[in-house]
Design an enzyme around this catalytic site. Structure first.
Site, PDB file in Angstrom:
ATOM      1  N   TYR A 141       0.822  -1.207   0.000  1.00 59.74           N
ATOM      2  CA  TYR A 141       0.000   0.000   0.000  1.00 59.74           C
ATOM      3  C   TYR A 141       0.862   1.266   0.000  1.00 59.74           C
ATOM      4  CZ  TYR A 141      -4.735  -1.799   0.911  1.00 59.74           C
ATOM      5  OH  TYR A 141      -5.971  -2.379   0.809  1.00 59.74           O
ATOM      6  N   LYS A 186       2.823 -15.228   2.540  1.00 57.82           N
ATOM      7  CA  LYS A 186       3.011 -15.975   1.291  1.00 57.82           C
ATOM      8  C   LYS A 186       4.505 -16.273   1.198  1.00 57.82           C
ATOM      9  CE  LYS A 186       1.575 -17.635  -2.709  1.00 57.82           C
ATOM     10  NZ  LYS A 186       0.676 -18.801  -2.844  1.00 57.82           N
ATOM     11  N   ASP A 219      -3.200 -18.127   0.573  1.00 55.64           N
ATOM     12  CA  ASP A 219      -4.190 -18.790  -0.295  1.00 55.64           C
ATOM     13  C   ASP A 219      -4.936 -19.882   0.461  1.00 55.64           C
ATOM     14  OD1 ASP A 219      -1.751 -20.128  -0.258  1.00 55.64           O
ATOM     15  OD2 ASP A 219      -1.782 -20.697  -2.374  1.00 55.64           O
ATOM     16  N   ASP A 243      -6.609  -6.780   4.184  1.00 54.76           N
ATOM     17  CA  ASP A 243      -7.714  -6.104   3.502  1.00 54.76           C
ATOM     18  C   ASP A 243      -8.612  -7.147   2.845  1.00 54.76           C
ATOM     19  OD1 ASP A 243      -9.199  -3.944   2.344  1.00 54.76           O
ATOM     20  OD2 ASP A 243      -8.151  -4.309   0.454  1.00 54.76           O
ATOM     21  N   ASP A 247     -12.635  -8.702   4.154  1.00 54.90           N
ATOM     22  CA  ASP A 247     -13.869  -8.671   3.361  1.00 54.90           C
ATOM     23  C   ASP A 247     -14.419 -10.088   3.242  1.00 54.90           C
ATOM     24  OD1 ASP A 247     -13.716  -5.896   2.888  1.00 54.90           O
ATOM     25  OD2 ASP A 247     -14.323  -6.121   0.791  1.00 54.90           O
TER      26      ASP A 247
HETATM   27  C1  IPM Z   1     -10.445  -0.863   4.041  1.00 54.90           C
HETATM   28  C2  IPM Z   1     -10.641  -0.239   2.687  1.00 54.90           C
HETATM   29  C3  IPM Z   1      -9.442   0.655   2.369  1.00 54.90           C
HETATM   30  C4  IPM Z   1      -8.199  -0.214   2.370  1.00 54.90           C
HETATM   31  C5  IPM Z   1      -9.567   1.448   1.055  1.00 54.90           C
HETATM   32  C6  IPM Z   1     -10.806   2.295   1.004  1.00 54.90           C
HETATM   33  C7  IPM Z   1      -8.335   2.277   0.795  1.00 54.90           C
HETATM   34  O1  IPM Z   1     -10.826  -1.224   1.721  1.00 54.90           O
HETATM   35  O2  IPM Z   1     -10.292  -0.123   5.024  1.00 54.90           O
HETATM   36  O3  IPM Z   1     -10.458  -2.090   4.134  1.00 54.90           O
HETATM   37  O4  IPM Z   1      -7.888  -0.862   1.359  1.00 54.90           O
HETATM   38  O5  IPM Z   1      -7.511  -0.243   3.394  1.00 54.90           O
HETATM   39 MG    MG Z   2     -11.020  -3.155   2.515  1.00 54.73          MG
END
Ligand code: IPM
Ligand code: MG
Length: 363
Positions: A141, A186, A219, A243, A247
């Site tokens: 990042y 990884k 993975d 990240d 999700d």
């Molecule tokens: C999160 C979001 C952010 C990230 C984005 C909006 C930059 O996806 O906080 O998980 O990737 O960190």
């Molecule tokens: Mg995110």
């Protein structure tokens, strides 16, 4: 107590969910005799529109001087041109970096009432209680980026010190939980991951021998997270893997709209509390966003920045009770039965009266 809270509503549904969390914080303050002030500042797309930059200096300074920061979300189609020079997301990354928020805590605890909303079989979900610790200020990042007409690159780098501090956060959390850390990397491909694994092993052996440490490749972790989520306690991983995995993990809870987060730096430094979901431009302004992730982030704010554990639990109990009462927004409810953001917030406030009252009696 008195606390100055900076609110960064941001874009899309950010202002709606932030407003919901403020209402809940105000109610808790009233119940427990605290005074919280809320000062709003711009970040993300709205900051680009108003100030030409995604993170105005005034926002950074306000955050640095606050007791805690509550954030909604940033981003949206208006600012998403791939060739744009400034992007809303840069504001979020910059404030995380400016405040030194290296440990991003993302708890995942599926709620019984919402099990049906998960695409995973319910019997795999009962008893799941995971704390993901995502490294937040390093890795790909923040590495140098290059772009020419023919090629592009993003550098991924980690220092030993960056890995050590986030590892310690993960081990400390595990010690107070079920005593297990799963470190995700990884290491079969990436040099940064081999360093990550070496440091994890050393910190575990030298500083936390009582905590069990296992290593997982990212993975296979992605697979195990869905196949046997109950096995995990604390999962610690680098920025981008965290990240993606969080999700994914949100599907265990049934909706991205249920997962809160705390971004913490050094002890005693200000933290940022935000839902893990984004700005959801498709539903922005409609008043239908799920406020629970942000409300639960406010609970984490009380716990980690203000040391108000009882008050934090009273919010968590109230959200839990609202879910039990099937106070669901559209992401959780079937069509037709969905509550608005305000109605869901009202359901939490109603439960808060019961649950904070109980807490007061116990004191
Ligand atoms: C999160 C979001 C952010 C990230 C984005 C909006 C930059 O996806 O906080 O998980 O990737 O960190
Ligand atoms: Mg995110």
């Amino acid at each position: 107590m008195h606390a100055d809270i900076v609110v960064l509503p941001g874009d899309g549904i950010g202002p709606e969910v932030a407003a919901a969390a403020i209402t809940v914080l105000q109610a808790v303050a009233k119940h427990h005799g605290h005074t919280f002030t809320f000062a709003e500042h711009d970040i993300g797309g709205i900051a680009i529109d108003r100030h030409g930059v995604p993170l105005p200096e005034a926002t950074t300074v306000a955050c640095q001087n606050a007791d805690a920061v509550l954030l909604g979300a940033v981003g949206g189609p208006k600012w998403s041109d791939p060739n744009a020079k400034v992007r809303p997301e840069q504001g979020l990354l910059a404030i995380r970096r400016a405040l030194g928020l290296f440990a991003n805590l993302r708890p995942v605890r599926p709620h019984n009432a919402a099990l049906d909303a998960s695409p995973i079989k319910p019997h795999l979900l009962t008893g799941v209680d995971i704390m993901v610790v995502r490294e937040l200020t390093g890795g790909i990042y923040f590495g140098d980026k290059t772009r020419t007409a023919e090629a592009a690159s993003d550098l991924c780098s980690y220092s030993v010190a960056e890995i050590e501090r986030v590892m310690r956060s993960a081990f400390v959390l595990a010690k107070a939980r079920r005593g297990k850390v799963t470190s995700v990397d990884k290491a079969n491909v990436l040099e940064t991951s081999r360093l990550w694994r070496d440091v994890a092993t050393r910190i575990g052996r030298e500083e936390f021998p009582e905590v069990e440490l296992e290593h997982q490749l990212v993975d296979s972790m992605a697979m195990h997270l869905l196949a046997k989520p109950r096995e995990y306690d604390v999962i610690v991983t680098e920025n981008m893997f965290g990240d993606i995995l969080t999700d994914e993990a949100s599907m265990l809870a049934g909706s991205l709209g249920l997962l809160p987060s705390a971004s913490l730096g050094q002890e005693g430094k200000v933290g940022i509390y935000e839902p893990i979901h984004g700005s959801a431009p498709d539903i922005a302004g409609k008043g239908i966003a799920n406020p629970y992730a942000t409300i639960l982030s406010a609970a984490m704010l009380l716990r980690h920045s203000l040391g108000l554990e009882e008050e934090a639990q009273c919010i968590e109990r109230a959200v839990s009770a609202a879910l039990d009462a099937r106070a669901f927004t559209a992401d959780l409810a079937g069509p037709g039965k969905a509550l608005s953001t305000q109605q869901a917030t009202a359901a939490v406030l109603e439960q808060l009266d019961t649950h904070c009252f109980v807490a007061e009696l116990r004191d």
